[in-house]
Motif scaffolding. Structure first.
Motif, PDB file in Angstrom:
ATOM      1  N   GLN A 121       9.060  -7.718  -3.361  1.00 33.70           N
ATOM      2  CA  GLN A 121       9.440  -7.892  -2.260  1.00 33.70           C
ATOM      3  C   GLN A 121       8.573  -7.699  -1.016  1.00 33.70           C
ATOM      4  N   HIS A 122       7.282  -7.119  -1.420  1.00 30.91           N
ATOM      5  CA  HIS A 122       6.217  -6.960  -0.516  1.00 30.91           C
ATOM      6  C   HIS A 122       5.926  -8.474   0.148  1.00 30.91           C
ATOM      7  N   PRO A 123       5.492  -8.476   1.608  1.00 26.54           N
ATOM      8  CA  PRO A 123       5.269  -9.713   2.053  1.00 26.54           C
ATOM      9  C   PRO A 123       4.125 -10.540   1.396  1.00 26.54           C
ATOM     10  N   TRP A 124       3.125  -9.594   1.370  1.00 28.25           N
ATOM     11  CA  TRP A 124       1.847 -10.109   0.583  1.00 28.25           C
ATOM     12  C   TRP A 124       2.367 -10.984  -0.815  1.00 28.25           C
ATOM     13  N   ASP A 177       8.229   1.386  -5.967  1.00 27.02           N
ATOM     14  CA  ASP A 177       7.970  -0.184  -5.817  1.00 27.02           C
ATOM     15  C   ASP A 177       7.994  -0.282  -4.184  1.00 27.02           C
ATOM     16  N   VAL A 178       7.091  -0.128  -3.545  1.00 28.61           N
ATOM     17  CA  VAL A 178       6.922  -0.224  -2.046  1.00 28.61           C
ATOM     18  C   VAL A 178       7.149  -1.739  -1.548  1.00 28.61           C
ATOM     19  N   SER A 179       7.743  -2.052  -0.591  1.00 34.47           N
ATOM     20  CA  SER A 179       7.751  -3.269   0.113  1.00 34.47           C
ATOM     21  C   SER A 179       7.034  -2.978   1.747  1.00 34.47           C
ATOM     22  N   ASN A 180       7.036  -1.830   2.179  1.00 29.42           N
ATOM     23  CA  ASN A 180       6.402  -1.520   3.374  1.00 29.42           C
ATOM     24  C   ASN A 180       5.845  -0.025   3.474  1.00 29.42           C
ATOM     25  N   TYR A 181       4.439   0.183   3.402  1.00 27.61           N
ATOM     26  CA  TYR A 181       4.041   1.462   3.273  1.00 27.61           C
ATOM     27  C   TYR A 181       3.847   2.191   4.586  1.00 27.61           C
ATOM     28  N   CYS A 182       4.541   1.702   5.591  1.00 26.30           N
ATOM     29  CA  CYS A 182       4.339   2.276   6.860  1.00 26.30           C
ATOM     30  C   CYS A 182       5.677   2.473   7.440  1.00 26.30           C
ATOM     31  N   VAL A 194      -7.298  -5.735   0.641  1.00 30.62           N
ATOM     32  CA  VAL A 194      -6.342  -4.746  -0.151  1.00 30.62           C
ATOM     33  C   VAL A 194      -7.044  -3.380   0.292  1.00 30.62           C
ATOM     34  N   ARG A 195      -8.387  -3.225   0.161  1.00 30.26           N
ATOM     35  CA  ARG A 195      -8.958  -1.844   0.577  1.00 30.26           C
ATOM     36  C   ARG A 195      -8.772  -1.683   1.973  1.00 30.26           C
ATOM     37  N   ALA A 196      -9.065  -2.591   2.749  1.00 35.27           N
ATOM     38  CA  ALA A 196      -8.574  -2.407   4.417  1.00 35.27           C
ATOM     39  C   ALA A 196      -7.202  -1.980   4.685  1.00 35.27           C
ATOM     40  N   MET A 197      -6.176  -2.700   4.128  1.00 36.86           N
ATOM     41  CA  MET A 197      -4.984  -2.336   4.176  1.00 36.86           C
ATOM     42  C   MET A 197      -4.699  -1.031   3.875  1.00 36.86           C
ATOM     43  N   PHE A 198      -5.165  -0.420   2.775  1.00 39.58           N
ATOM     44  CA  PHE A 198      -4.983   0.898   2.308  1.00 39.58           C
ATOM     45  C   PHE A 198      -5.636   1.919   3.225  1.00 39.58           C
ATOM     46  N   ARG A 199      -6.788   1.633   3.667  1.00 39.52           N
ATOM     47  CA  ARG A 199      -7.221   2.744   4.926  1.00 39.52           C
ATOM     48  C   ARG A 199      -6.589   2.557   5.938  1.00 39.52           C
ATOM     49  N   SER A 248       8.831  -5.975 -11.429  1.00 41.38           N
ATOM     50  CA  SER A 248       9.258  -6.104  -9.912  1.00 41.38           C
ATOM     51  C   SER A 248       7.869  -5.170  -9.193  1.00 41.38           C
ATOM     52  N   GLN A 249       6.800  -4.972 -10.165  1.00 33.94           N
ATOM     53  CA  GLN A 249       5.738  -4.302  -9.560  1.00 33.94           C
ATOM     54  C   GLN A 249       4.381  -4.803  -9.739  1.00 33.94           C
ATOM     55  N   PRO A 250       3.893  -6.070  -9.015  1.00 39.16           N
ATOM     56  CA  PRO A 250       2.839  -6.494  -9.371  1.00 39.16           C
ATOM     57  C   PRO A 250       1.544  -5.609  -8.802  1.00 39.16           C
ATOM     58  N   ASP A 251       0.476  -5.492  -9.746  1.00 35.83           N
ATOM     59  CA  ASP A 251      -0.571  -4.774  -9.570  1.00 35.83           C
ATOM     60  C   ASP A 251      -1.453  -5.437  -8.330  1.00 35.83           C
ATOM     61  N   PHE A 252      -2.054  -4.704  -7.443  1.00 37.49           N
ATOM     62  CA  PHE A 252      -2.924  -5.102  -6.327  1.00 37.49           C
ATOM     63  C   PHE A 252      -4.195  -5.564  -7.182  1.00 37.49           C
ATOM     64  N   ASN A 253      -5.116  -6.401  -6.611  1.00 31.72           N
ATOM     65  CA  ASN A 253      -6.471  -6.718  -7.147  1.00 31.72           C
ATOM     66  C   ASN A 253      -7.409  -5.793  -6.093  1.00 31.72           C
ATOM     67  N   TRP A 254      -7.947  -4.771  -6.873  1.00 30.27           N
ATOM     68  CA  TRP A 254      -8.439  -3.942  -5.762  1.00 30.27           C
ATOM     69  C   TRP A 254     -10.211  -4.293  -5.795  1.00 30.27           C
TER      70      TRP A 254
END
Length: 551
Positions: free
Chosen positions: A110-113, A67-72, A185-190, A174-180
């Motif tokens: 808890q991710h800001p988004w 359950d990631v709140s900051n990927y970086c 969302v796609r740009a963030m993961f790139r 506590s782990q909401p799914d992203f809308n891919w």
């Protein structure tokens, strides 16, 4: 395009590190990045090619970091970005590649988004990054059930206290799914990929790689109650294995190919049949996919041969190597699982009240034979920390020590995955068996683990650790990962025999001795899974695997 021999991942052995349970450098009971760095040499001595780390990103740790709140960034539990950089540098110094877990299906609440989405109105750009639907008076937008138990939807509250929209979560609430389908969302993961690749990371194991796209219209679906919760059934659930995921990974592959050094993507994709799984590793998508049908095999010669044949055929059709795996952080350890007699769906776990608990000696014997066969197969292989010690599942964990969300969401009906995640024993007779200097351990270790400790096993030539060391060195010496499998026919039904180059592998899945194939009679024995067992000349002991060198 890199030369074929530069593609290290085609034949690699990758060692999975579960950071919180590997090694604790500061005595707080939680494994960390510095602990990994301090113990890396022992992994390099196994003759493996790479390490893969389960998540260490910033997280509330509701699901052990998935359950990631900051990927970086690195969660303070595990250290700092500087600690990560030092670990990568040391790994590369030792000749080890570094693969890290990436969790793109969902984030932490808890991710800001997601916090922004909760404050925003229905239909807003903030909510469109996730999957929100109006909540019907009857309860939920559809009948989907979470992998961890309970519904796959959680309703929000409007500012006036009334029921708001519901959001989708395949796993915990506590782990909401992203809308891919959302380009943000796609740009963030790139950007996330590039952040870690720029730090020298050699690749990513992609968590729930089959879950990012859901079937259009989110139709009701009731899965088979005995099906694996992560998928892998012939009938795909509408949240698993949808065709739209492939466009995402083709996009990611372009990012990976911008970097030198053969950076890799490996899919955690629980899909059946293997012909479907092979779609994840077409030459413009991922490099590897975990072979869960192989992991799911019983200790049964016919089933294993069929799965090996199918794996080599289907992955071969798309020019990809097959991978082989027996354990990971989500399944009962194979030193226990292979001796279970009752059904044990993936993710349910076992515990003190599980009926027909297996005999440890039987489980370990079968595990050693299974690993001996697996490490002779062409392609890539994955090891899970502790399997080289022959660690069994920790069954007798106290209820108040359990931490897996599955345990809580099912009110204790399913034990979950804590039993395979207990911290490793490094040194016999030491506090926490050398995992931490203080004796602290985030999950309690079984009292009888002294004999499993790495230092004790190094001294014992018949230990599981020394078996793995011999197998892995011989695999490297004989280039088995890049070899070709040729079955030896005419054996008993419970015996599997094949040649890979000049190595003959024979495995007996029966409990009693059976005849060796004639090719073994003039060959030189290299290694066997059970050194203390003997049989009449020309026979192979029960539940044993042997490697021979052919003349």
């Amino acid at each position: 395009m890199q030369a074929e021999n530069a593609q290290w991942w085609r034949s690699s052995v990758i060692y999975q590190i579960y950071p919180r349970s590997f090694a604790d450098s500061n005595g707080d009971g939680m494994g960390d990045l510095r602990g990994i760095t301090q113990r890396l040499e022992s992994i390099a001595q196994l003759s493996v090619d790479a390490i893969w780390l389960s998540p260490f990103f910033t997280s509330p740790q509701k699901d052990a970091g998935y359950d990631v709140s900051n990927y970086c960034d690195v969660d303070p539990l595990f250290g700092t970005l500087e600690d990560y950089d030092a670990m990568v540098a040391r790994a590369h110094e030792l000749g080890l590649k570094v693969i890290i877990d990436l969790v793109p299906n969902h984030c932490s609440d808890q991710h800001p988004w997601f916090q922004e989405a909760l404050q925003a109105a229905p239909g807003s750009p903030e909510r469109d990054r996730f999957i929100f639907k109006d909540t019907p008076e009857t309860g939920h937008p559809n009948n989907w059930g979470s992998v961890f138990g309970g519904p796959m939807w959680t309703a929000t509250r409007n500012p006036d206290g009334s029921t708001g929209q519901s959001y989708l979560h395949i796993f915990d609430s506590s782990q909401p799914d992203f809308n891919w389908h959302n380009e943000e969302v796609r740009a963030m993961f790139r950007d996330v990929l590039r952040f870690w690749l720029d730090r020298g990371t050699d690749g990513f194991r992609v968590d729930v790689a089959h879950g990012l796209i859901k079937a259009e219209g989110l139709p009701d679906f009731t899965p088979d109650p005995m099906a694996a919760s992560m998928g892998g059934t012939e009938e795909l659930a509408p949240w698993w294995g949808q065709d739209g995921v492939h466009e995402i990974y083709r996009d990611w592959r372009k990012v990976m190919d911008e970097y030198e050094g053969d950076r890799v993507l490996c899919a955690e994709a629980w899909v059946n049949p293997l012909s479907l799984m092979a779609k994840w590793v077409r030459n413009d998508e991922m490099h590897q996919a975990f072979n869960f049908p192989y992991l799911s095999c019983d200790f049964d010669a016919k089933q294993i041969r069929k799965t090996i044949d199918e794996s080599l055929q289907e992955f071969g059709k798309v020019g990809a190597p097959s991978t082989w795996v027996l354990s990971n952080h989500d399944v009962v350890r194979h030193a226990t699982r292979l001796a279970l007699t009752d059904e044990n769906p993936q993710g349910e776990g076992i515990g003190p009240n599980t009926p027909n608990l297996p005999e440890p000696a039987v489980g370990l014997r079968r595990a050693r034979a299974s690993s001996t066969l697996m490490l002779a197969l062409p392609g890539g292989a994955y090891l899970y920390q502790g399997e080289e010690l022959g660690l069994p599942e920790a069954i007798d964990l106290p209820d108040d020590a359990r931490q897996d969300p599955t345990w809580f969401r099912t009110n204790g009906e399913r034990y979950g995955r804590d039993g395979c995640r207990v911290p490793l024993p490094w040194e016999s007779g030491k506090p926490a068996f050398g995992f931490s200097s203080t004796g602290e351990s985030w999950l309690p270790q079984p009292a009888g683990w002294d004999s499993y400790a790495r230092d004790a096993q190094l001294e014992d030539q018949s230990s599981t650790l020394n078996l793995y060391r011999r197998l892995l060195q011989l695999r490297q010496d004989h280039a088995l990962g890049t070899g070709t499998l040729q079955w030896i026919n005419g054996t008993e039904d419970d015996v599997l025999a094949f040649a890979n180059g000049n190595v003959l592998v024979v495995a007996n899945y029966a409990a009693t001795p059976l005849p060796l194939p004639v090719q073994a009679h003039s060959a030189t024995e290299l290694v066997r899974s059970q050194v203390e067992q003997s049989a009449e000349p020309g026979m192979i002991p029960g539940e044993t695997a042997i490697w021979f060198q052919l003349a």
